[in-house]
Design an enzyme around this catalytic site. Structure first.
Site, PDB file in Angstrom:
ATOM      1  N   ASN A   7       0.857  -1.180   0.000  1.00 20.38           N
ATOM      2  CA  ASN A   7       0.000   0.000   0.000  1.00 20.38           C
ATOM      3  C   ASN A   7       0.897   1.235   0.000  1.00 20.38           C
ATOM      4  O   ASN A   7       1.458   1.607   1.016  1.00 20.38           O
ATOM      5  CB  ASN A   7      -0.890  -0.043   1.246  1.00 20.38           C
ATOM      6  CG  ASN A   7      -1.848   1.123   1.322  1.00 20.38           C
ATOM      7  OD1 ASN A   7      -1.826   2.022   0.481  1.00 20.38           O
ATOM      8  ND2 ASN A   7      -2.690   1.120   2.336  1.00 20.38           N
ATOM      9  N   ARG A  91      -2.587  -1.978  -3.563  1.00 20.00           N
ATOM     10  CA  ARG A  91      -3.786  -1.151  -3.393  1.00 20.00           C
ATOM     11  C   ARG A  91      -3.654   0.057  -4.322  1.00 20.00           C
ATOM     12  O   ARG A  91      -2.624   0.735  -4.314  1.00 20.00           O
ATOM     13  CB  ARG A  91      -3.868  -0.676  -1.954  1.00 20.00           C
ATOM     14  CG  ARG A  91      -4.993   0.280  -1.741  1.00 20.00           C
ATOM     15  CD  ARG A  91      -4.929   0.906  -0.383  1.00 20.00           C
ATOM     16  NE  ARG A  91      -6.045   1.809  -0.245  1.00 20.00           N
ATOM     17  CZ  ARG A  91      -6.005   2.932   0.449  1.00 20.00           C
ATOM     18  NH1 ARG A  91      -4.913   3.288   1.076  1.00 20.00           N
ATOM     19  NH2 ARG A  91      -7.067   3.697   0.534  1.00 20.00           N
ATOM     20  N   HIS A 180     -12.822   3.482   0.049  1.00 19.62           N
ATOM     21  CA  HIS A 180     -12.814   2.489   1.139  1.00 19.62           C
ATOM     22  C   HIS A 180     -13.521   1.198   0.713  1.00 19.62           C
ATOM     23  O   HIS A 180     -14.011   0.448   1.563  1.00 19.62           O
ATOM     24  CB  HIS A 180     -13.565   2.989   2.397  1.00 19.62           C
ATOM     25  CG  HIS A 180     -12.907   4.116   3.120  1.00 19.62           C
ATOM     26  ND1 HIS A 180     -13.622   5.138   3.691  1.00 19.62           N
ATOM     27  CD2 HIS A 180     -11.613   4.383   3.389  1.00 19.62           C
ATOM     28  CE1 HIS A 180     -12.802   5.986   4.277  1.00 19.62           C
ATOM     29  NE2 HIS A 180     -11.559   5.548   4.095  1.00 19.62           N
ATOM     30  N   ARG A 241     -11.243  16.549   7.223  1.00 20.22           N
ATOM     31  CA  ARG A 241     -12.012  16.874   6.001  1.00 20.22           C
ATOM     32  C   ARG A 241     -13.437  17.285   6.356  1.00 20.22           C
ATOM     33  O   ARG A 241     -14.045  16.696   7.246  1.00 20.22           O
ATOM     34  CB  ARG A 241     -12.067  15.646   5.075  1.00 20.22           C
ATOM     35  CG  ARG A 241     -10.739  15.335   4.443  1.00 20.22           C
ATOM     36  CD  ARG A 241     -10.825  14.095   3.570  1.00 20.22           C
ATOM     37  NE  ARG A 241      -9.751  13.178   3.909  1.00 20.22           N
ATOM     38  CZ  ARG A 241      -9.759  11.884   3.635  1.00 20.22           C
ATOM     39  NH1 ARG A 241     -10.796  11.337   3.022  1.00 20.22           N
ATOM     40  NH2 ARG A 241      -8.745  11.124   3.975  1.00 20.22           N
ATOM     41  N   GLU A 384      -8.143  -4.609   5.338  1.00 15.92           N
ATOM     42  CA  GLU A 384      -8.035  -4.360   3.895  1.00 15.92           C
ATOM     43  C   GLU A 384      -6.920  -5.196   3.274  1.00 15.92           C
ATOM     44  O   GLU A 384      -7.041  -5.669   2.150  1.00 15.92           O
ATOM     45  CB  GLU A 384      -7.794  -2.856   3.652  1.00 15.92           C
ATOM     46  CG  GLU A 384      -9.027  -2.032   3.940  1.00 15.92           C
ATOM     47  CD  GLU A 384      -8.754  -0.557   4.176  1.00 15.92           C
ATOM     48  OE1 GLU A 384      -8.173  -0.221   5.226  1.00 15.92           O
ATOM     49  OE2 GLU A 384      -9.115   0.260   3.320  1.00 15.92           O
TER      50      GLU A 384
END
Ligand code: ADP
Length: 397
Positions: A7, A91, A180, A241, A384
């Protein structure tokens, strides 16, 4: 079969070596500050001492070389030779409309990922660098790419279209993509198992609440709506965010504060969210602590956060015929009983009732709803990397 999962971020690289015979982690690590002073690799082979090496790491190729060296290190390593790695799973954040599934990497795939750089300028370039470097270092080993956006490609057009002039979609591919996806898919599979419902029949609302946060409405195992949009900025309030806001605020603030579009984008991504409201931190542990000490803005940030999640859960109920389960995952979702309770408090009207005692749990697969709750509520730690490894194995077998 051993699968290496990579990743790659712009200045960091996370990796795991997974033995797929029992899905156990053999080794894992993190390379930080790639291309910056103070670069280091933290490597851990399970059952052995951790090793931290500080050295100049000028690019992703050097970072990956260090990863490979650590994996086969005589003292700290996990394997004798790189030939033991059956495949590498990468990823990639944005697959655009080109990918609805994980794929084995070839030059056409690379071209399509490169084409998506335009809509994911921050995320795709480091992912591409990681793949290119891996291809050079492990030329004989198959590489697979798993996209954050792929799982959401089943969304119907009424979920993904924005009410802008239609030609912006046609010309610039401006639409909801969602992110996601690997995490939402992983916890959805696990929830279906825990609830003993076939995956293609299960209806869920999955809540990935980490630094970034998104909710997904899942009908018959498929994503039909999700809160992140064209970028990972839309939807829930996040660490830094903003999530949803009135778009008219942007030109207004840009004018008042004399900001250009990059500066405004930076405010929305880096200085907003619970950090912006509280002024305390983007880390929920710090904000919860400040709230306990009576900090009013920390309290407001946490209430606003829970309110936004509740609003989305309510909206997604209307998109599903029935809901089998609500799933909480990622840093905050897995570890904060207080936030889960605060979110679920207003949801009794939908048949959602959590058991306070069962809810007192962190980071473990559990059902936390009360016995008489119509909808099951679950905590499922996301994984993940394992999902990427599973997809990789499926493709190379
Ligand atoms: P990402 O992968 O998006 O960086 P994570 O899923 O690791 O994020 O989630 C990080 C967030 O989870 C942090 O903001 C942190 O505040 C929150 N978190 C982690 N542990 C706890 C905890 N015990 N209580 C409350 N929040 C927590």
């Amino acid at each position: 079969m051993k699968i290496l999962v990579i990743n790659c971020g712009s200045s960091s690289l996370k990796y795991q070596l997974i033995d797929m015979t029992d899905e156990s982690i053999m080794a894992k690590g993190l390379v930080e500050r790639i291309g910056i002073e103070g670069a280091r690799i933290k490597h851990e082979t399970i059952g052995k001492e951790k090793k931290v090496t500080e050295c100049p790491i000028e690019d992703h190729k050097k970072a990956l070389k260090l990863v490979m060296d650590s994996l086969i290190d005589a003292e700290y390593g996990a394997i004798k030779s790189l030939d033991e790695i059956a495949a590498v799973g990468h990823r990639v954040v944005h697959g655009g409309e080109s990918f609805s599934k994980s794929v084995i990497i070839d030059e056409d795939v690379m071209k399509a990922i490169e084409e998506n750089v335009e809509i994911a300028p921050l995320h795709n370039p480091p992912n591409i660098m990681g793949i290119r470097a891996c291809q050079k270092l492990l030329p004989k080993i198959k590489q697979v790419v798993v996209f954050d956006t792929a799982y959401h490609q089943t969304m119907p057009d009424e979920s993904y279209i924005y009410a802008l002039p239609y030609e912006y979609y046609e010309k610039y591919k401006v639409r909801r993509y969602g992110f996601h996806g690997t995490s939402h898919a992983y916890v959805a599979h696990r929830a279906a198992e825990m609830l003993d419902i076939d995956f293609d029949k299960v209806n869920l609302i999955t809540c990935h609440l980490g630094n970034g946060a998104s909710l997904t409405a899942i009908k018959g195992g498929k994503s039909i709506d999700t809160s992140m949009g064209f970028t990972p900025l839309e939807g829930l309030i996040m660490g830094t965010r903003s999530g949803d806001l009135d778009p008219a605020i942007l030109p207004y603030i840009m004018q008042k504060e004399n900001l250009n579009s990059d500066e405004m984008n930076n405010v929305l991504n880096k200085n907003s969210g619970v950090y912006g409201i509280s002024g305390v931190s983007s880390d929920f542990r710090d904000i919860e602590e400040a709230q306990e000490k009576g900090n009013k803005r920390a309290d407001l940030a946490l209430r606003a956060y829970a309110h936004r999640v509740r609003k989305y859960i309510g909206a997604y109920f209307t998109e599903l015929d029935h809901v089998d389960g609500i799933v909480f995952t990622a840093g905050l979702g897995e570890n904060s009983p207080e936030m889960r309770e605060s979110i679920c408090k207003g949801l009794e009207i939908l048949g959602i009732k959590i058991d306070t005692q069962k809810n007192n749990v962190r980071g473990k697969d559990t059902v936390i709803s009360a016995d008489d709750s119509k909808v099951k509520v679950l905590v499922i730690p996301t994984n993940e990397e394992l999902m990427i490894a599973r997809d990789t194995l499926k493709l190379v077998k």
